[in-house]
Design a protein around this motif. Sequence first.
Motif, short mmCIF file in Angstrom:
data_model
loop_
_atom_site.label_atom_id
_atom_site.label_comp_id
_atom_site.label_asym_id
_atom_site.label_seq_id
_atom_site.Cartn_x
_atom_site.Cartn_y
_atom_site.Cartn_z
N ILE A 15 1.99 -8.10 -2.26
CA ILE A 15 1.54 -8.12 -0.87
C ILE A 15 1.78 -6.77 -0.21
N THR A 16 0.77 -6.27 0.48
CA THR A 16 0.90 -5.02 1.23
C THR A 16 0.38 -5.22 2.64
N PRO A 17 0.97 -4.52 3.63
CA PRO A 17 0.49 -4.66 5.01
C PRO A 17 -0.91 -4.07 5.21
N GLU A 18 -1.33 -3.17 4.31
CA GLU A 18 -2.59 -2.45 4.51
C GLU A 18 -3.83 -3.34 4.35
N ASP A 44 8.54 -10.70 9.29
CA ASP A 44 7.57 -11.79 9.28
C ASP A 44 6.31 -11.35 8.54
N ILE A 45 5.81 -12.20 7.71
CA ILE A 45 4.54 -11.97 7.03
C ILE A 45 3.51 -12.90 7.65
N LYS A 46 2.49 -12.32 8.22
CA LYS A 46 1.44 -13.14 8.81
C LYS A 46 0.65 -13.78 7.68
N HIS A 47 0.62 -15.10 7.66
CA HIS A 47 0.02 -15.79 6.52
C HIS A 47 -0.66 -17.07 6.96
N SER A 48 -1.42 -17.63 6.04
CA SER A 48 -2.09 -18.92 6.27
C SER A 48 -1.95 -19.77 5.02
N TYR A 49 -2.08 -21.08 5.22
CA TYR A 49 -2.09 -22.02 4.10
C TYR A 49 -3.24 -23.00 4.34
N MET A 81 -8.94 -12.58 7.48
CA MET A 81 -8.79 -11.18 7.07
C MET A 81 -7.68 -10.46 7.82
N GLN A 82 -7.23 -11.04 8.92
CA GLN A 82 -6.16 -10.41 9.70
C GLN A 82 -4.78 -10.72 9.15
#
Length: 517
Positions: A224-227, A322-327, A347-348
């Motif tokens: 995982i990368t922030p970019e 914090d990692i912005k994520h979805s499930y 995509m965000q």
Amino acid sequence: MTKTYILWADDEIEFLKPHILLLEERGYRVKTVNNGNDAVDAFENEPFDLVFLDENMPGLTGLETLNILKSINPTVPMILVTKNEEEDLMEDAIGAKIDDYLIKPVNPKQILLTIKKFTENRRLINEKTSMAYQQEFRNLGEIINNNLDYKGWIDTYKKLIYWELSLEKLEDDNMHEILTTQKSEANTIFSKFIEKNYINWFSNPETGPVLSHQLFRKKVLPAITPEKPTFFFLIDNLRYDQWRIINDVITEYFRLEEEDNYYSILPTATQYARNAIFSGLTPLEMEKRFPDLWQNDDDEGGKNMHESTFLTDQLKRIYRRDIKHSYTKVLTLEQGKDVYETINNLMQNELNVLVYNFVDMLSHARTDMPMIRELANDEAAYRSLTLSWFEHSPLLDTLKWLAQHQVKVIITTDHGTIRVKKPSKIVGYRDTNSNLRYKQGRNLNYNNKDVFVIKSPHDAQLPQLNISSTYVFAKDDLYFVYPNNYNQFVHYFSGTFQHGGVSLEEMIIPYATYSPK
């Protein structure tokens, strides 16, 4: 044997007489014409196996003739022969679905090779593949019996699958039977390997493979990368062989960066293996950390209702930010379409986790629905159904969309399945769980040679419902049947795809990372 019948259209056919005489000496029948109209007339009235078309003929050109012939019978291979090496012509020929393309002057070896490729390809491949496997059979047998470690078993299983996918194209049933026997032998020895090493992997994790509960920490989170966003797709119940065939479709749009494997924990069931992936915890640790959420075998209700909560907790434990994520869990076609239509909204996020349950539903449907049992009556048909679903699924549409954007895609699963064939009698109390490949309960009575037994569940990081609870796992292609209604259960479940036990198919899991081309 019927001679191969060839149609050759060329306005300078007289200059090709030496080639035609050579083909006739080799046993081929050749009909010659010198224009496109005559080629069409001949093609409509006679059963040709192959067509050579000169590109530059008076009247109908080679490409125009090709289009007409394809509309009459698109299954006959057609080869364009031309002096023109222009790229535009090649693209037009490919667009017209030409089967091959030869540049003049052609020599006899080119012609013979082309004919063999299209008329004898299956026979030649069958002979060479069969011969190659016979040569490899002894080598594989020695490898299987060579005290393999967990890496060696991954490599061996992948070799067995390579040969299974190669041999399924053959018409020689003997080769299939030999491979099936060799896979069964491999599973027998693999089960002994698991019995000897599995519990030690928990007390000495550095000696073993990546397991389900270690997957995110060791494989996913470092990627995982922030970019740019990472999309993690878990297709439930997807075996390595099934991944191999859908990978051929995926790599039309993505570049395969890494092909890897990990081991599913036991039981190889969604309740245990998938929850372990998203929580980053063993089942015993989940029971302790989430006493209100973890569901044991004897609890009522869904066993995978809290994966999103488990995932969020794992990300917070491992990362200091914090990692912005979805499930997202996809259970129906409509849900899959919703994901595709709203994919841009994800995509965000740095990480998006998407779980697709189709293959799991397919395996259960094959057990419950006679029509699906007919459609997936063996391993090859089961793979074919998986491929057909994937090629027409919103999941592929979603992957195509992602291929146009700068994202990393990970595809994996939680466990595989095995086609069960041999029943094994077991007796337990009424509260024993219903899974056909593993049982958890008190005072279980079973055939020792058929099972891997864990008498101290905590040693394998499994919950223990009471002081005398034992776990037993079916080995090879066995499945558990109670003595009551034995024949009825054997008839119903024999040949179905099940999971929960110990086998190469259930435990060795594909893990693939892709980047856009």
